[in-house]
Design an enzyme around this catalytic site. Structure first.
Site, PDB file in Angstrom:
ATOM      1  CB  VAL A 145      -0.918   0.027   1.243  1.00  0.00           C
ATOM      2  CG1 VAL A 145      -1.771   1.288   1.252  1.00  0.00           C
ATOM      3  CG2 VAL A 145      -1.798  -1.205   1.271  1.00  0.00           C
ATOM      4  N   PRO A 146       1.040   1.875  -1.130  1.00  0.00           N
ATOM      5  CG  PRO A 146       0.758   2.748  -3.272  1.00  0.00           C
ATOM      6  CD  PRO A 146       0.159   1.793  -2.292  1.00  0.00           C
ATOM      7  CB  CYS A 147       1.959   5.111   2.881  1.00  0.00           C
ATOM      8  SG  CYS A 147       3.193   3.976   3.498  1.00  0.00           S
ATOM      9  CG  HIS A 148       6.491   4.634  -0.925  1.00  0.00           C
ATOM     10  ND1 HIS A 148       5.754   3.484  -0.696  1.00  0.00           N
ATOM     11  CD2 HIS A 148       6.907   4.566  -2.197  1.00  0.00           C
ATOM     12  CE1 HIS A 148       5.758   2.762  -1.804  1.00  0.00           C
ATOM     13  NE2 HIS A 148       6.444   3.391  -2.729  1.00  0.00           N
ATOM     14  NE  ARG A 149       4.236   3.917  -5.871  1.00  0.00           N
ATOM     15  CZ  ARG A 149       3.614   2.753  -6.075  1.00  0.00           C
ATOM     16  NH1 ARG A 149       2.304   2.700  -6.122  1.00  0.00           N
ATOM     17  NH2 ARG A 149       4.329   1.657  -6.231  1.00  0.00           N
TER      18      ARG A 149
END
Length: 177
Positions: A145-149
């Site tokens: 779940v790409p929270c870094h994006r």
DNA sequence: ATTTACCGTGCTT
DNA sequence: AAGCACGGTAAAT
């Protein structure tokens, strides 16, 4: 990628739950992979068991590296471009608001970024930008779940639960400048 | 440049 | 039950 959702708060999730976990290598650091009977429920970067326990109060934690190896290998193999093909379901425990935010994150394509404001608008709460920030920060399955994006509108500050350096490394790996 | 207002959640009073 | 600090942002001082 299959997504299983449960409504729960941070204090209630983990009740009557058995979680097996293991720590494995990953390009940007170690990852702690944790599975319930349903699927992948936690992925922490350079994360120790205390942190896992903090986030799953009441759960029974069992270290079993052999059980998590397959998942860890698949994640490493699919990153950075193909994580949506993950064969293991991801399991999300959160409030209704958090689940909305996290599902929205899954729509961000590898190699691109969005702002917190963008997410807020997408879920129909344009003024809840700050709340979105909190929810993104409480994501339990980083990388997949790409929270870094999710970045600040005026990218002068970089915040990340696992440390700004990790966020940069992840984005760099996904070919974002 | 600082302050103010808005949002949801979990922690502390 | 109430207050507070956050992985934000724009607008008014």
């Amino acid at each position: 990628m299959k997504v299983i959702q449960h409504t729960a708060s941070r204090t209630t999730r983990g009740k009557n739950l058995t979680i097996v976990y293991g720590i494995h290598d990953f390009p940007v650091g170690n990852i702690l992979v944790a599975l319930t009977a349903e699927g992948l429920c936690w992925l922490g970067i350079n994360c120790d068991v205390a942190k896992l326990h903090e986030n799953w109060k009441g759960a029974e934690l069992v270290e079993d590296k052999a059980a998590t190896t397959k998942a860890a290998r698949e994640i490493a193999k699919l990153w950075p471009d193909s994580l949506h093909k993950l064969s293991i379901p991801i399991v999300l425990y959160g409030t209704a608001f958090q689940l909305k935010v996290w599902k929205e994150l899954l729509h961000i394509k590898s190699g691109s970024t969005v702002t917190y404001e963008h997410i807020a608008r997408k879920i129909g709460k344009p003024k809840a930008v700050r709340a979105v920030g909190s929810a993104v920060g409480r994501n339990t399955v980083s990388i997949v779940v790409p929270c870094h994006r999710v970045v600040n509108k005026s990218s002068d500050r970089i915040n990340y639960g696992w440390g700004p350096a990790i966020k940069k490394a992840l984005l760099k790996g996904e070919k974002v400048a």
